[in-house]
Design a protein around this motif. Structure first.
Motif: not given
Lengths: 339, 329
Positions: B86-87, B89-92, B117, B120-122, B173, B175
């Motif tokens: 899940r981390r 996905r979105g971040k990378q 969004t 969540t990633h920051n 994020a 990616p």
């Protein structure tokens, strides 16, 4: 191709009522809302030709198709099929006899075939409905012949639609459209739901059948490449009005209306490696409930001036084409091209 | 290669059913370099969307990865626990889907969705900063009056504007890879060209790699650096866009290119490939394309071809097997 006109559409318009329910409207003191899907469209189709209508979603192409086959009543204007005004109620009885000469192929071959009917029943329905044949054996032979025409096996008549792929289903729909020996077929996005390799099969088949039976097509599509391949003449629709009507070769070589040019410039090209089309196109199609004043294309047009914002342009002859554009009429496009 | 970002090795996606296991993606391998746009084309049922979904770990059950590896930045991600994936996905890896209306939540404003969004990633970022960043993203994707539009709901946007928001979300994020699955199929041509141009510009500016899944060869030609042509769950041909489009080698690619009506040429008849793509329940033995191929010979009926390297591309076709070509020469 003869010079005889098979279909003539004059000043056709369609207005849909999109108001909220009466009570809500009265409580909120809102007025009625209408959507002008088609406004003042005129064109004619000669026997044996393929006339195409192209436009983006909401341009009114399917609405025109549906009015021609009688699925929607017209709001204004006339449709003349082989000399008979079919929009005149007085001609209803006469048109009923001619009805079999005009059929339609729909976009979605999954929705246009009854899943509970076997294919032979689907194809024989028009034959029975129009009373073209009475004898069951005769009808069975005719269905087999129609299936062979669309390159399917006569034994496929025993199967149900779900047993066929998308392309085969569209061929079944074509067989059904041919069942009443029509002269004119309205094809509404006949290959949009199909994959390219299957699309090629269906397009080739449609051309073969046209040659074999001298069919006339009204071909509707949003895919310009398909239109170029199929059509003899093209009408370009924008927000329910015809922007340009021209022979296919002329339209693709020298598009005149700014919208036609923009549309052609927007199509990704197989040989346009790394091309950047960002500059070619601006904005999006406007809301048809509240269309811009004057020429409805003016907010997206680089050539628009004060006149374009006020006065609706009428189609005028320009070379081989009919173009509804003030800039073309005033010769402003050529200077812009040079610049 | 040093600059490989994503490597897919022998990926296999299966759907167990009561009547046996269906293989939707069958042993495919490819790589994506940093900043590269890889096009994946194919007709419906070829497995192109499932390949994208498998990479990002969004296969709908009962579909599952039955074999192979997905390696992102040197790290295997196909076997990560759900929480770790899940981390990633979105971040990378960002994702852009076909239908922008279903990929946005109708109950939240566009600004809330972007901020969520980003936060969540920051997690260390403040809400004001997240909002400021949302605004700059909306400006980046070319939304007019972006400041007011932050408070608008998805239904208040047009189709093209919605897809811009989805792209902003995918890039929120920052990616390294974006998987875009038919990002313009639901849009009109004039809007499509804008979205493609936007995707190209943003990814070039940020050095983001893109896997562009589509059935439209024209879009691939103008956007991708390399292209993989898929057929019945396998890669038929993979190579540089110019090579594959101008000089297709696999009989399926040749047929596909001939079947596309072009804007700039007059042909009386389009080339047609007989038949249609096999269903997953009835993939032919040997090369899956053999019943539709006019060049098929005995070997094609028995043995499945693996990718054969020809110049800079790979072709899964026995016609290009070295023994045979040497014999022919």
């Amino acid at each position: 191709m003869s010079e005889r006109l098979l279909l003539e559409v004059r000043n056709l318009s369609k207005v849909f009522d999109v108001s909220k329910p009466w009570l809500e409207r009265v409580l909120n003191r809102e007025s009625k809302k209408t959507l002008k899907a088609v406004t003042d469209v005129s064109f004619s189709i000669k026997k044996g030709e393929t006339f195409a209508l192209v436009g983006e979603s909401g341009s009114g192409k399917s609405t025109i198709a549906r009015m021609i086959v009688g699925l929607y009543p017209v709001s204004a204007g006339t449709i003349v099929f082989d000399g008979l005004d079919v929009t005149d109620p007085a001609n209803a009885a006469r048109f009923a006899k001619e009805r079999r000469r005009l059929t339609m192929i729909f976009q979605d071959p999954y929705a246009s075939l009854n899943p509970r009917w076997r294919v032979d029943r689907i194809i024989s329905e028009p034959i029975r409905a129009f009373g073209l044949m009475r004898d069951d054996k005769e009808i069975e032979d005719r269905v087999g012949e129609l299936l062979r025409l669309v390159r399917l096996d006569p034994l496929d008549g025993q199967k149900y639609p779900h047993e066929f792929s998308g392309g085969q289903r569209q061929r079944i729909a074509i067989a059904r459209a041919l069942a009443s020996n029509p002269e004119f077929i309205v094809c509404d996005e006949p290959t949009s739901a199909l994959d390219v390799s299957v699309q090629a099969q269906v397009l080739n088949l449609m051309r073969d059948l046209q040659g074999q039976f001298g069919l006339t097509y009204l071909f509707i599509s949003h895919n310009l490449a398909v239109i170029r391949h199929m059509a003899t003449r093209v009408g370009v629709l924008y927000l329910g009005r015809l922007a340009e009507v021209a022979p296919t070769s002329g339209l693709f070589r020298t598009p005149q209306h700014p919208y036609t040019r923009m549309l052609l410039a927007a199509v990704p090209d197989l040989h346009g490696f790394g091309a950047d089309r960002a500059a070619a196109v601006q904005g999006e199609i406007a809301n048809p409930i509240d269309p811009p004043s004057g020429c409805t294309f003016h907010p997206r047009c680089g050539l628009a001036n004060a006149r374009c914002k006020q006065e609706v342009p009428q189609p005028r002859p320009s070379g081989n084409a009919l173009v509804a554009c003030h800039a073309v009429e005033e010769g402003r496009t050529t200077t812009a091209q040079a610049a | 290669m040093v600059d490989v970002l994503l490597e897919v090795r022998n990926l296999r996606v299966e759907f167990p059913t009561r009547r046996g296991t269906l293989v939707a993606v069958d042993d495919i391998s490819f790589g994506v370099r940093k900043g590269e746009v890889l096009g994946v084309v194919g007709e419906s049922g070829a497995g192109k969307s499932l390949t994208g979904a498998a990479i990002i770990g969004l296969l709908e059950p009962p579909g599952r990865i039955a074999g192979g590896q997905v390696i992102l930045d040197g790290r295997r991600i196909d076997n990560l626990p759900a929480e770790d994936l899940r981390r990633v996905r979105g971040k990378q890896i960002g994702m852009v889907f076909q239908d922008p209306l279903t990929s946005l939540n109708p109950l939240y404003t566009v600004g809330q969705q972007l901020s969520e969004t980003i936060l969540t990633h920051n997690p260390q970022m403040s809400e004001q900063d997240a909002r400021a960043r949302s605004l700059s993203l909306l400006l980046d994707v070319g939304i007019p009056a972006a400041k007011d539009r932050l408070n608008a709901y998805p239904h208040q946007f047009s189709g093209g504007m919605r897809q811009r928001v989805v792209i902003a979300l995918a890039l929120a994020a920052e990616p390294e890879l974006v998987i875009a699955d038919e990002p313009t199929t639901a849009l009109d041509v004039s809007v499509q060209s804008q979205i493609i141009a936007l995707l190209k510009r943003l990814c070039r500016e940020r050095g983001t790699a893109v896997i562009l899944v589509t059935h439209d060869m024209g879009v691939i030609a103008e956007t991708a650096d390399r292209v993989a042509v898929m057929y019945a769950g396998r890669i038929a041909e993979i190579g540089s866009v110019r090579d594959v489009i101008l000089y297709p080698k696999h009989p399926y690619t040749v047929g596909l290119m001939g079947a596309i009506p072009a804007l700039d040429s007059d042909v009386e008849r389009l080339a047609q490939i007989p038949g249609s793509m096999p269903r997953l329940t009835a993939i032919p033995k040997g090369c899956a394309f053999n019943p539709r191929c006019d060049k098929a010979f005995e070997r094609c009926l028995i043995e499945r071809p693996n990718p054969i390297t020809v110049g800079s591309r790979q072709i899964a076709c026995w016609l290009y097997d070295s023994e045979r070509t040497e014999a022919a020469a």
